[in-house]
Design a protein around this motif. Structure first.
Motif, PDB file in Angstrom:
ATOM      1  N   ALA A  36    -103.942  -0.789  37.702  1.00  0.00           N
ATOM      2  CA  ALA A  36    -102.807  -1.830  36.894  1.00  0.00           C
ATOM      3  C   ALA A  36    -103.429  -3.402  36.654  1.00  0.00           C
ATOM      4  CB  ALA A  36    -101.406  -1.869  37.851  1.00  0.00           C
ATOM      5  N   SER A  37    -103.946  -3.712  37.641  1.00  0.00           N
ATOM      6  CA  SER A  37    -104.632  -4.923  37.846  1.00  0.00           C
ATOM      7  C   SER A  37    -105.310  -4.916  36.438  1.00  0.00           C
ATOM      8  CB  SER A  37    -105.715  -5.225  38.834  1.00  0.00           C
ATOM      9  OG  SER A  37    -104.912  -5.021  39.981  1.00  0.00           O
ATOM     10  N   ASN A  53     -92.810  -4.925  43.857  1.00  0.00           N
ATOM     11  CA  ASN A  53     -93.564  -4.371  45.021  1.00  0.00           C
ATOM     12  C   ASN A  53     -93.133  -5.006  46.335  1.00  0.00           C
ATOM     13  OD1 ASN A  53     -95.200  -7.001  44.277  1.00  0.00           O
ATOM     14  ND2 ASN A  53     -96.372  -6.291  46.135  1.00  0.00           N
ATOM     15  N   ASP A  56     -94.929  -5.785  34.315  1.00  0.00           N
ATOM     16  CA  ASP A  56     -95.868  -5.190  35.326  1.00  0.00           C
ATOM     17  C   ASP A  56     -95.333  -3.851  35.784  1.00  0.00           C
ATOM     18  OD1 ASP A  56     -96.864  -4.358  37.505  1.00  0.00           O
ATOM     19  OD2 ASP A  56     -97.480  -6.427  38.388  1.00  0.00           O
ATOM     20  N   SER A  81    -100.272   1.554  37.210  1.00  0.00           N
ATOM     21  CA  SER A  81    -101.339   2.144  38.115  1.00  0.00           C
ATOM     22  C   SER A  81    -101.073   3.638  38.092  1.00  0.00           C
ATOM     23  CB  SER A  81    -101.273   1.730  39.417  1.00  0.00           C
ATOM     24  OG  SER A  81    -100.971   0.272  39.901  1.00  0.00           O
ATOM     25  N   HIS A 119     -95.361   0.122  39.798  1.00  0.00           N
ATOM     26  CA  HIS A 119     -94.464   1.038  40.394  1.00  0.00           C
ATOM     27  C   HIS A 119     -93.757   1.839  39.647  1.00  0.00           C
ATOM     28  CE1 HIS A 119     -95.924   0.115  44.625  1.00  0.00           C
ATOM     29  NE2 HIS A 119     -96.085  -1.157  44.174  1.00  0.00           N
ATOM     30  N   HIS A 163    -102.610   5.739  40.283  1.00  0.00           N
ATOM     31  CA  HIS A 163    -102.978   6.143  41.743  1.00  0.00           C
ATOM     32  C   HIS A 163    -101.788   5.956  42.564  1.00  0.00           C
ATOM     33  CE1 HIS A 163    -105.246   2.444  41.241  1.00  0.00           C
ATOM     34  NE2 HIS A 163    -104.130   1.882  41.568  1.00  0.00           N
ATOM     35  N   LYS A 164    -100.585   5.391  41.997  1.00  0.00           N
ATOM     36  CA  LYS A 164     -99.464   5.201  42.983  1.00  0.00           C
ATOM     37  C   LYS A 164     -98.416   6.528  42.656  1.00  0.00           C
ATOM     38  CE  LYS A 164     -99.320   0.254  42.854  1.00  0.00           C
ATOM     39  NZ  LYS A 164    -100.143  -0.069  44.158  1.00  0.00           N
TER      40      LYS A 164
HETATM   41  C1  LIG Z   1     -96.250  -5.002  41.165  1.00  0.00           C
HETATM   42  C2  LIG Z   1     -97.911  -4.640  41.222  1.00  0.00           C
HETATM   43  N1  LIG Z   1     -98.466  -5.196  40.295  1.00  0.00           N
HETATM   44  C3  LIG Z   1     -99.818  -4.689  40.057  1.00  0.00           C
HETATM   45  C4  LIG Z   1    -100.514  -4.209  40.996  1.00  0.00           C
HETATM   46  C5  LIG Z   1    -102.039  -3.711  41.369  1.00  0.00           C
HETATM   47  O1  LIG Z   1    -102.030  -2.366  41.246  1.00  0.00           O
HETATM   48  P1  LIG Z   1    -103.496  -1.886  41.042  1.00  0.00           P
HETATM   49  O2  LIG Z   1    -103.838  -2.048  42.533  1.00  0.00           O
HETATM   50  O3  LIG Z   1    -103.560  -0.484  40.577  1.00  0.00           O
HETATM   51  O4  LIG Z   1    -104.366  -2.726  40.282  1.00  0.00           O
HETATM   52  C6  LIG Z   1     -99.682  -3.694  42.296  1.00  0.00           C
HETATM   53  C7  LIG Z   1    -100.233  -2.983  43.531  1.00  0.00           C
HETATM   54  O5  LIG Z   1     -99.903  -2.759  44.428  1.00  0.00           O
HETATM   55  C8  LIG Z   1     -98.528  -4.139  42.184  1.00  0.00           C
HETATM   56  O6  LIG Z   1     -97.438  -3.564  43.615  1.00  0.00           O
END
Ligand SMILES: Cc1ncc(COP(=O)(O)O)c(C=O)c1O
Length: 431
Positions: free
Chosen positions: A131-132, A212, A237, A260, A240, A262-263
């Motif tokens: 996601a990042s 998160n 974003d 993401s 989740h 992988h969540k």
């Molecule tokens: C709200 C939120 N945004 C973005 C991310 C980033 O996700 P990733 O680790 O898949 O890059 C996370 C990861 O925990 C998250 O909780």
């Protein structure tokens, strides 16, 4: 277009096949469990331990540990992990042929199915590594002028806030972070907070579909509508959200959406996607430059150099597993697991729950604190005494522990956690 409703009508059959592959010896029991479940509501199935036992056994877990931190990263079911390993083995025969020519082109099947699940055109979806990466493509790829404003919350994800803060330093944009109580008084309150913070210089609104920190679900449609009416772009974003609770992106009206996989999809580690509304593709710069001929092609965001094909191809298996359960059933079970500990603990006068009890505002994630005891110390105590994993959440406005079960979590595991926290609230921590 293939709609979620059409999919759900067909979910009984798809579910039978997927579940049957989980454990060879469970074929008959699973087939009858799923067949029986077809006539029942998601809420009824949420409490059927026979149904969920089969899901629990689809994973190769270490059950000496109670993993209630599925908000970080999740294990994949056995079928997904085996697909990943199989694709890696195939790749390694001669990667220039087996990986690039045999496996890589099949990313298109993954794109097609993810788009169908999300509710967008496949030409609007790029597969990323997390996601990042997806969100940073949107955050860094937009042209913004000095003084342009980005509106977000002070409970957005740290890395995403840091990305904007870097643009503040580098490009002299302005970042406006609004606050909100946890839980908020209503969803309308959240919309109002955004509305009141918009200025004539606001160019982007960036927010979590679900946070998160406390698992707060945001009224995405309403926030996107007020942004759109003012010509403001929205970056959502959804790290989740996807595969956690049902939604159809085509009804929600955002410009960019990153998640993401992988969540909550339980896909291999190192998977995510970026949605870009068709009309925005040309105007968004990729993070890693691509050829001008790709300007209008969503695949320009996938020009990242050599990378494994195994991870993104095994997403297809994770999607099949997810569809086998059905997202409505999954959400109902996850809410049931959260409420099991949260309803019990909320009765205790020293315990504070920062997550809403409104089913429209929360799924699996719940954040809880014990008055007067730092969450970090409780986290260590839970690990040392019972091998429970939860994660501390320390925000300027509150502090607690985030508790996140998954479809493989058992009721006993939730109860061990609830009992342990009750004990801490009653007696405090041992000296
Ligand atoms: C709200 C939120 N945004 C973005 C991310 C980033 O996700 P990733 O680790 O898949 O890059 C996370 C990861 O925990 C998250 O909780």
């Amino acid at each position: 277009m293939f709609t979620r409703r059409a999919f759900l009508r067909g979910a009984g059959i798809a579910g039978t096949y997927t579940l049957a592959s989980l454990r060879a010896d469970a074929l008959e029991r699973v087939a009858s469990a799923v067949a029986a479940s077809d006539t029942r509501t998601a809420a009824e199935i949420a409490t059927d331990e026979t149904f969920w036992r089969e899901i629990q056994q689809a994973f190769t877990l270490d059950r000496t540990i109670i993993n209630l931190n599925n908000g970080g990263v999740c294990p994949s079911p056995r079928v997904v992990h085996e697909a990943l390993k199989r694709y890696l083995d195939i790749s390694n025969q001669s990667p220039v042929y087996h990986m690039w020519q045999i496996l890589e082109p099949n990313i298109e099947s993954v794109r097609r199915e993810l788009a169908r699940e999300l509710g967008c055109d496949k030409e609007e979806l790029a597969i990323t590594r997390n996601a990042s990466e997806a969100l940073q493509i949107a955050q860094l790829g937009l042209d913004l002028q000095p003084g342009d404003e980005v509106l977000t919350t002070n409970q957005d994800y740290g890395r995403m806030l840091n990305t904007w803060r870097q643009r503040v330093r580098r490009d002299a944009i302005k970042l406006n972070e609004i606050a909100f109580p946890v839980p908020p008084p209503s969803l309308a309150d959240l919309v109002q907070r955004f509305e009141q913070a918009i200025t004539p210089r606001t160019k982007v609104i960036h927010f979590c579909h679900i946070t998160n920190l406390t698992g707060q679900i945001f009224p995405m449609k309403e926030i996107c509508a007020l942004a759109r009416a003012r010509g403001i772009k929205t970056i959502v974003d959804g790290a989740h959200a996807f595969a956690h609770f049902p939604f159809d992106l085509s009804e929600l009206g955002c410009d960019y959406y990153g998640t993401s996989l992988h969540k909550w999809l339980l896909a291999p580690i190192g998977t995510g996607f970026l949605y870009v509304r068709r009309e925005n593709i040309r105007g968004l710069w990729p993070m890693q430059p691509a050829s001008e001929s790709q300007d209008g092609d969503i695949r320009k965001f996938e020009e990242i150099g050599t990378h494994p094909a195994a991870n993104h191809n095994a997403i297809a298996e994770a999607l099949t597993f997810h569809r086998g359960i059905g997202v409505e059933r999954k959400l109902a079970r996850l809410q049931y697991l959260r409420l099991r500990w949260a309803e019990r603990l909320r009765k205790h006068p020293r315990i504070q729950i920062f997550t809403s009890f409104d089913p429209a505002q929360a799924g699996a994630i719940g954040t809880v604190g014990v008055e007067g005891i730092p969450p970090g110390k409780i986290v260590t105590h839970l690990w040392n005494t019972r091998r429970i994993i939860v994660t501390p959440i320390v925000h300027a406005e509150y502090a607690g522990m985030r508790v996140t079960p998954n479809v493989y979590t058992t009721l006993d595991e939730v109860d061990v956690f609830a009992e342990a926290l009750e004990e801490v609230a009653e007696k405090g921590l041992p000296a």
